[in-house]
Motif scaffolding. Structure first.
Motif: not given
Lengths: 399, 284
Positions: A256-282
Motif C-alpha cells: 500500500i502507498i499513502s501520504t498525509e498531504t492533499a493530492q489531485d485526482a486528475k494529476v494522479i490519473s494523468e501521470l500514474a493511471g491505474d497504477l495509483a489504484n489503492g493510493f491513500i491520502s488526506v
C-alpha cells in the motif's frame, strides 16, 4: 447661442459631477483586504496558487451576494496575493508589504515551515494573524499565538491512517521516502515516531529526493527493495506523488502507498493511471459523497477563477470563510484589532458549510498545541480508484 | 548496482540531449542561455496537448514539439539575442536577457498552462525484467532509443552536412567563418532553432514518463549547466559525456548518499573545476 452653450456646459458639468459622485460612492464601499502569501511559482506552485484561487473564489461568491456582513454593514472582500517563492526572505518582505503597505491583518499562508516561521516576528510586530499550511508545532504552541494551522497536520493524519491500515489491512512493516527539505523531512520524522508508537517495523526511513527531481526510479529502487507493507510518501508535492507511485509500481512494489498531504485526482490519473489504484491520502471536502451544495457552488466558482478544479482545494477552502465569520463573531473592531479575534477563537463555532452533515467548524488544537490554533478541517481519508478519490472515512482532530 | 547503473544511463541520455542544445548556443554565440530548461518545459507542454489532450499519435507530438520549439528558438534569436548582441559586447547583457526570458517564460507557463503537473498516458506499458533485481520499463527503453538516435543524428548532421560544418566553423572562430563566406546571421538563427528543438524533444519524451509542470525549468537549467561544466563548455562530445556523468552520479548518489547526493555532486564539481576549470574536453 451663448445661452445654449452655457446650458450645455452646465449640463455636462453636472453629468461629470454625477459620474464622479457615483464612482466615489462605489469606491467608498467598505472593503476588507485579506492577504494570501505563499509559493506561486516553481515546482511547488500549486500549493500557494490553490490557496489564492480558493480565497478568490470564496471572495467572488461573497461579493456576488453584495459583500460580507459584519456589525450590520456589508463589506466587499479584496484578496491581495504575493508569491513568496518558498523563500523565507521573500516571505518576510511579502508579509511586511501586506501588513504595512496594504494594512492587512489576516493572511492566508505561507505553505511550508521555513517561510511560515520566518514571518512570525513580522506578524507579531505588525499585529496580524496568519493561517499557514505548515506543520511545525512551534508555530502554534505558546508563546506563539499569531499563527493558526489551516489544515490537518501530517502528525495528526499519519497515526490515524497507519492505525486504520494496521487494523483493517494488517500492515506490519512501513517505509518512508521524503523530499529533501526541512518540511518533508520533519513530516517523515513525525511519521516514524507515530509508526514506532504503533509497533510497526520501520524498514526504511532515510531515503529522500531533491526538489525538481523528474526520475524517481533511483530513490524508489532503494525503498522498494526493503519490501514494506506500507510505503509512506512524506510531505509529497502533488507533482511528485504520481511519479513516485508509478516508479514504485513499475519496480514491482505490491504493498500500500499513502501520504498525509492533499493530492489531485486528475494529476494522479494523468501521470500514474491505474497504477495509483489503492493510493491513500488526506483530502478535504471535495469528494462527492460528503460535499454540500454550497461546496458544489464553490467548485464552480473555483473553476471560473483557476480554469479547472483541483482536489487540493478541498482542504484549503476553509480559511477565508472562518476568518470572516470569526471577525463577525468578534465584532467590527476585530477588523483592525486581532486581540478581539483571538478572544473569539475559544468559543467560536459555525456549521461547516462545505459538508452535507454540517458538522461544527471551529478552532481546535488543545491536544497538540495546548491552545486553539487550528481550523477544524475534517480529516477526510481517501483512496484513489480509477480516476477518483473514494472516501474511506472522515475523522477529525478531537479538541 | 545494476539497477543503479541503468537508472543513471537512462537519465544520462536525456541530460545529454538537453546539454547538447545549451552547449551549441554557447559555442555559437557565447550566450549562456538560462532559459534552456524553460524550452524543455515548453516541449513537454506541447506534447501534453498534442498527445495527451488531442489524442494524436506520439510521433506527431514529438514532431509538433520539435517544430514549435524550433520556431521559438528562431524568435529568441531574431527578437532578443541578435539585437542585444549587436548593441552590447558585454557578456552580462546576454546573461541578463537570458535570465529575463527564463522568468518571462515561467510566468507565461503559469498563466497559460496552470499550476498542475501534467502527464500523458504511457506510450508503451510494461516492464522489462533484466534480472531478478533489475527492472526497466519499456517506456524508458523507448526514450533511451529515441534519445540515442537523436544524438547520433545530431552528431552526423554536424559532421557531414554543409550546414553542420558551417555551424562548427562559427563555433571555432566566428570572424574567420564570416570571412570564409559563412552567413553567420542565418547560421546563428539555425543554431538557436536546433538548440531549442533538442530541448523541446527532450521535454516531449520526458512528459510521457515524468510529466511536466510550469516550475521545472530553472532546476533543469541548473542541471544543464552542471553537465556543460563537467564536459567542457562549447564541445559537443563534452555535453554528451557531461550529461551521462551527471545521470550516473545522481543515480549512485541516490543509492549510496541518500539526501546528500547533490551536496556531494556540487562539492565534487567545485574540486573538479579547481583542478580542471575548462571541464573534461573544454577548449583552452
Amino acid at each position: 447661442m451663448r445661452f445654449t452653450s452655457a446650458v450645455r456646459k452646465v449640463s455636462l458639468g453636472m453629468l461629470f459631477l454625477a459620474c464622479l459622485w457615483s464612482a466615489s460612492a462605489v469606491m467608498a464601499q467598505d472593503v476588507i483586504k485579506i492577504g494570501v502569501l505563499g509559493v506561486m511559482s516553481g515546482p511547488a506552485a500549486s500549493w500557494g496558487l490553490v490557496n489564492r484561487y480558493c480565497a478568490e473564489a470564496s471572495a467572488n461568491m461573497i461579493n456576488a451576494q453584495g459583500g460580507f456582513e459584519i456589525g450590520g454593514k456589508k463589506y466587499k472582500i479584496e484578496i491581495v496575493s504575493i508569491d513568496d517563492r518558498n523563500d523565507p526572505k521573500v516571505a518576510v518582505s511579502g508579509a511586511e508589504r501586506l501588513i504595512h503597505e496594504e494594512g492587512i491583518r489576516y493572511i492566508i499562508g505561507p505553505n511550508i515551515d521555513p517561510t511560515s516561521m520566518a514571518i512570525v516576528p513580522t506578524i507579531e510586530k505588525g499585529a496580524a494573524i496568519s493561517i499557514p499550511y505548515a506543520f511545525s508545532k512551534k508555530l502554534f504552541t505558546p508563546p506563539a499565538k499569531n499563527s493558526i494551522l489551516g489544515m490537518i497536520a501530517s502528525y495528526q493524519a499519519g497515526p490515524v491512517i497507519y492505525k486504520y491500515l494496521q487494523d483493517k489491512r494488517g500492515i506490519k512493516s512501513i517505509a518512508f521516502v521524503a523530499r529533501n527539505d526541512s518540511e518533508s523531512l520533519n513530516q517523515r520524522d513525525e511519521g516514524v515516531l507515530a509508526a514506532k508508537a504503533l509497533n510497526l517495523n520501520i524498514v526504511a526511513a532515510s531515503d529522500s529526493y531533491e526538489t525538481g527531481t523528474t526520475d524517481f526510479f533511483p530513490v524508489m529502487s532503494s525503498v522498494v527493495s526493503s519490501n514494506p507493507d506500507l510505503l509512506v510518501i512524506s510531505g509529497a508535492a502533488p507533482a511528485d506523488t504520481p511519479l513516485l507511485i508509478r516508479a514504485a509500481r513499475e519496480l514491482g512494489f505490491k504493498g500500500i502507498i499513502s501520504t498525509e498531504t492533499a493530492q489531485d485526482a486528475k494529476v494522479i490519473s494523468e501521470l500514474a493511471g491505474d497504477l495509483a489504484n489503492g493510493f491513500i491520502s488526506v483530502g478535504g471536502a471535495s469528494t462527492p459523497a460528503i460535499r454540500s451544495s454550497y461546496m458544489e457552488e464553490f467548485i464552480k466558482n473555483y473553476e471560473k477563477v483557476a480554469g479547472e478544479w483541483n482536489d487540493e482545494a478541498g482542504t484549503k477552502v476553509y480559511a477565508l470563510e472562518i476568518i470572516l465569520n470569526t471577525i463577525k463573531a468578534a465584532g467590527p473592531a476585530a477588523l483592525t484589532d486581532i486581540s478581539l479575534f483571538m478572544k473569539a477563537i475559544d468559543t467560536f463555532s459555525m456549521p461547516n458549510p462545505y459538508l452535507k452533515d454540517n458538522r461544527p467548524l471551529r478552532y481546535v488544537g488543545l491536544g497538540d498545541f495546548t491552545q486553539r490554533r487550528q481550523i477544524s478541517v475534517p480529516m477526510v481519508v481517501t483512496e484513489y480508484q480509477n480516476g477518483d478519490f473514494q472516501t474511506l472515512f472522515v475523522g477529525e482532530v478531537a479538541n | 548496482m545494476g539497477q543503479v547503473l541503468i537508472n543513471g544511463l537512462y537519465s544520462g541520455v536525456q541530460y545529454a540531449l538537453i546539454a547538447l542544445g545549451l552547449t551549441l548556443i554557447f559555442s555559437l554565440m557565447n550566450v549562456m542561455n538560462f532559459a534552456h530548461g524553460q524550452l524543455y518545459v515548453l516541449g513537454g507542454f506541447v506534447t501534453y496537448y498534442v498527445y495527451g489532450v488531442l489524442g494524436l499519435p506520439f510521433v506527431v507530438a514529438l514532431l509538433a514539439a520539435g517544430i514549435t520549439l524550433a520556431v521559438v528558438g528562431l524568435l529568441f534569436d531574431i527578437l532578443f539575442f541578435r539585437k542585444v548582441l549587436a548593441r552590447s559586447a558585454r557578456d552580462e547583457s546576454t546573461m541578463l536577457l537570458a535570465t529575463g526570458t527564463a522568468l518571462l517564460l515561467d510566468s507565461l507557463f503559469i498563466i497559460f498552462f496552470g499550476e498542475k503537473h501534467r502527464g500523458v498516458p504511457t506510450v508503451i506499458s510494461g516492464v522489462m525484467r533484466i534480472s531478478n533485481n533489475i527492472f526497466l520499463p519499456y517506456s524508458r527503453v523507448l526514450i533511451i532509443i529515441i534519445s540515442v538516435a537523436v544524438i547520433v543524428f545530431f552528431i552526423l548532421f554536424m559532421k557531414y552536412t554543409r550546414c553542420g560544418r558551417g555551424l562548427r566553423a562559427m563555433a571555432q572562430d566566428r570572424e574567420a567563418a564570416k570571412l570564409m563566406g559563412v552567413n553567420v546571421d542565418r547560421y546563428s538563427m539555425f543554431g538557436w532553432a536546433l538548440a531549442a528543438m533538442l530541448a523541446g524533444l527532450a521535454g516531449a519524451m520526458l512528459v510521457s514518463v515524468s510529466g511536466v509542470n510550469s516550475g521545472l525549468g530553472t532546476w533543469l537549467s541548473i542541471k544543464a549547466f552542471i553537465m556543460v561544466m563537467i564536459g567542457g563548455a562549447g564541445v559537443i562530445s563534452g555535453a554528451i559525456i557531461g550529461g551521462l556523468m551527471l545521470g550516473i552520479l545522481e543515480s549512485f548518489g541516490s543509492s549510496f548518499l541518500p539526501g546528500n547526493q547533490y551536496l556531494a555532486i556540487f562539492i565534487a564539481l567545485i574540486i573538479f573545476l579547481a583542478i580542471r576549470p575548462r571541464g573534461l574536453l573544454g577548449r583552452q
